[in-house]
Design a protein around this motif. Sequence first.
Motif, PDB file in Angstrom:
ATOM      1  N   ASP A 210      31.984  33.781  41.682  1.00  0.00           N
ATOM      2  CA  ASP A 210      30.823  34.460  42.360  1.00  0.00           C
ATOM      3  C   ASP A 210      30.386  35.403  41.481  1.00  0.00           C
ATOM      4  O   ASP A 210      31.285  36.523  41.766  1.00  0.00           O
ATOM      5  CB  ASP A 210      30.966  34.386  43.881  1.00  0.00           C
ATOM      6  CG  ASP A 210      29.904  34.872  44.692  1.00  0.00           C
ATOM      7  OD1 ASP A 210      28.919  35.296  44.095  1.00  0.00           O
ATOM      8  OD2 ASP A 210      29.735  34.480  45.937  1.00  0.00           O
TER       9      ASP A 210
ATOM     10  N   ILE B 208      28.074  39.461  44.693  1.00  0.00           N
ATOM     11  CA  ILE B 208      28.331  39.509  46.148  1.00  0.00           C
ATOM     12  C   ILE B 208      28.584  40.534  46.642  1.00  0.00           C
ATOM     13  O   ILE B 208      29.169  41.731  45.872  1.00  0.00           O
ATOM     14  CB  ILE B 208      29.266  38.430  46.530  1.00  0.00           C
ATOM     15  CG1 ILE B 208      29.532  38.184  48.012  1.00  0.00           C
ATOM     16  CG2 ILE B 208      30.547  38.934  46.065  1.00  0.00           C
ATOM     17  CD1 ILE B 208      30.268  37.042  48.473  1.00  0.00           C
TER      18      ILE B 208
ATOM     19  N   CYS C 279      20.882  33.658  42.346  1.00  0.00           N
ATOM     20  CA  CYS C 279      21.477  33.807  43.606  1.00  0.00           C
ATOM     21  C   CYS C 279      20.319  32.923  44.610  1.00  0.00           C
ATOM     22  O   CYS C 279      19.545  33.602  45.290  1.00  0.00           O
ATOM     23  CB  CYS C 279      21.405  35.237  44.084  1.00  0.00           C
ATOM     24  SG  CYS C 279      22.642  36.298  43.213  1.00  0.00           S
TER      25      CYS C 279
ATOM     26  N   THR D 129      20.609  31.118  47.320  1.00  0.00           N
ATOM     27  CA  THR D 129      20.170  31.158  48.856  1.00  0.00           C
ATOM     28  C   THR D 129      19.706  32.617  49.203  1.00  0.00           C
ATOM     29  O   THR D 129      18.825  32.586  50.138  1.00  0.00           O
ATOM     30  CB  THR D 129      21.407  30.820  49.755  1.00  0.00           C
ATOM     31  OG1 THR D 129      22.357  31.954  49.651  1.00  0.00           O
ATOM     32  CG2 THR D 129      22.248  29.763  49.299  1.00  0.00           C
TER      33      THR D 129
ATOM     34  N   THR E  77      26.415  34.205  45.574  1.00  0.00           N
ATOM     35  CA  THR E  77      26.164  33.922  46.613  1.00  0.00           C
ATOM     36  C   THR E  77      25.123  35.101  47.089  1.00  0.00           C
ATOM     37  O   THR E  77      24.429  34.796  48.247  1.00  0.00           O
ATOM     38  CB  THR E  77      27.073  33.775  47.507  1.00  0.00           C
ATOM     39  OG1 THR E  77      27.965  34.767  47.564  1.00  0.00           O
ATOM     40  CG2 THR E  77      28.083  32.410  47.108  1.00  0.00           C
TER      41      THR E  77
ATOM     42  N   GLY F 125      22.187  36.449  50.712  1.00  0.00           N
ATOM     43  CA  GLY F 125      22.502  35.075  50.654  1.00  0.00           C
ATOM     44  C   GLY F 125      23.098  34.467  51.939  1.00  0.00           C
ATOM     45  O   GLY F 125      23.569  35.271  52.806  1.00  0.00           O
TER      46      GLY F 125
ATOM     47  N   THR G 271      25.408  32.043  52.640  1.00  0.00           N
ATOM     48  CA  THR G 271      26.814  31.256  52.739  1.00  0.00           C
ATOM     49  C   THR G 271      27.693  31.683  51.403  1.00  0.00           C
ATOM     50  O   THR G 271      27.214  32.065  50.679  1.00  0.00           O
ATOM     51  CB  THR G 271      26.460  29.586  52.538  1.00  0.00           C
ATOM     52  OG1 THR G 271      27.723  29.180  52.330  1.00  0.00           O
ATOM     53  CG2 THR G 271      25.891  29.325  50.979  1.00  0.00           C
TER      54      THR G 271
ATOM     55  N   MET H  96      30.142  27.971  47.398  1.00  0.00           N
ATOM     56  CA  MET H  96      29.549  27.663  46.138  1.00  0.00           C
ATOM     57  C   MET H  96      28.923  26.256  46.311  1.00  0.00           C
ATOM     58  O   MET H  96      27.985  26.152  45.645  1.00  0.00           O
ATOM     59  CB  MET H  96      30.693  28.070  45.180  1.00  0.00           C
ATOM     60  CG  MET H  96      30.075  27.822  43.731  1.00  0.00           C
ATOM     61  SD  MET H  96      28.865  29.060  43.126  1.00  0.00           S
ATOM     62  CE  MET H  96      29.719  30.539  43.465  1.00  0.00           C
TER      63      MET H  96
ATOM     64  N   THR I 218      25.749  26.482  47.826  1.00  0.00           N
ATOM     65  CA  THR I 218      24.766  27.433  46.862  1.00  0.00           C
ATOM     66  C   THR I 218      24.317  26.672  45.766  1.00  0.00           C
ATOM     67  O   THR I 218      23.234  26.880  45.372  1.00  0.00           O
ATOM     68  CB  THR I 218      25.462  28.508  46.387  1.00  0.00           C
ATOM     69  OG1 THR I 218      26.116  29.380  47.344  1.00  0.00           O
ATOM     70  CG2 THR I 218      24.681  29.548  45.384  1.00  0.00           C
TER      71      THR I 218
END
Length: 442
Positions: free
Chosen positions: A77, A80, A295, A297, A323, A328, A330, A333, A336
């Motif tokens: 990720d 985040i 990213c 979401t 994410t 985001g 969720t 992954m 996503t």
Amino acid sequence: MSSATDTAIRASFFDFKSVADQPDALLSAARYLEDGVLRLRDGRVIGLAPWEECSAELAGQPVVDLRGKLIVPGFIDTHIHYPQTEMIGAFGEQLLEWLNHYTFPVEAQYYCPDHAARMSAFFLHQLLSNGTTSALVFGTVHPQSVEALFSAAEALNMRLIAGKVMMDRNAPDNLIETPEQSYQQTRALIERWHQRGRLSYALTPRFAPTSSPQLLAKVQQLRQEFPDTWLHTHLSENPQEVAWVKQLFPERAGYLDVYHHYQLTGRRSVFAHCVHLDDSEWQCLHDTDSTIAFCPTSNLFLGSGLFNLKRSWQQGVKVGIGTDVGAGTTFSMLQTLGEAYKVGQLQQYKLSAAEAFYHATLGGARALDLDHAIGNFNPGKEADFVVLDPAVSALQTLRIGNSKDIWEKLFVLMTLGDDRNIAQTWVNGRPVWQRDAGEQAA
Ligand SMILES: [Zn+2]
């Protein structure tokens, strides 16, 4: 030769043997073993081979039998915010109002080390239960936020990059600092945590609007003093934000030029979003070998816009997937990647399962300049991986059952899959999360 401390795991395996500069190269880089054996020693991969090649040599030795499961490298990720875990799903605002209404009040709580420790443990559990083994993470402005996160990640031996937010304007008084304070506190954290075990430090100015020129000069100074640290920030997420940066920095050519002027672009520089770049900014990202964290979401949730993945290939700019929790929606992954596909569809770009899983594994590792250490099952790599249960519901069982090959199965997984499909997560050669146990095994 195998030794008594080796681990051998029998399952199906999927990864990419080498990095790719164009989507066309992904199929030849991909490796799928329907019945394979992954061998580990001291937290690292010794090798991955078809079962039939190794079965005689392994006779009489214990083998972890995970047939029926699909093992892929741990998800990475690339953007985040751990303190925003507790405000995921906040209604009704776009970026700048969302920061003021929701984000800043939540981040103010991280002055408390106990709160930071509780939320660090919760956050890492969320990552692992979603199959994410490495991440590039924002803390808050408080050094104690990052102390707590690094301590918790160290106990799990995770490969994690994080940093405390640096900001000195356009935020509430209790979240801003002076450039000198920011420099001193960041420097102390680097000296304590950077390159300690599997942990690394990222200089983390929140974004240009909360950074004065004096603060950015301090970030530049730190980067010169610690050239192997990462740089992690936001870039060109929302049209109002882009216009605001032009007002705040009229002497600069554009948003990216604010960072570039202070020499904050480069191989270990990761810019989240990049939805509204102009031509010269794309070129600058390429020329400086900088990285984008896509990213999907978050961009959909905050109504920020559609990232142009096709152009990133055309421009030769590295991309990882983020994410971006809590904008985001969720930690998964798999989910996503499914949303990334839809962002592509709205721009007539077909994100294949091969490309999606590449970005989530070896491509993400390369984006973070970590592909020498993680991202696939080549010998010597650190043994971080996810054991996927391909079908955990009636609908998934039906749809996986009629999928004709691995590509269709992977695409169904990224369309229908979520945290229920994560059977186990292994970090540094050990299982640290198992779905059956419902909690960390470590
Ligand atoms: Zn973000």
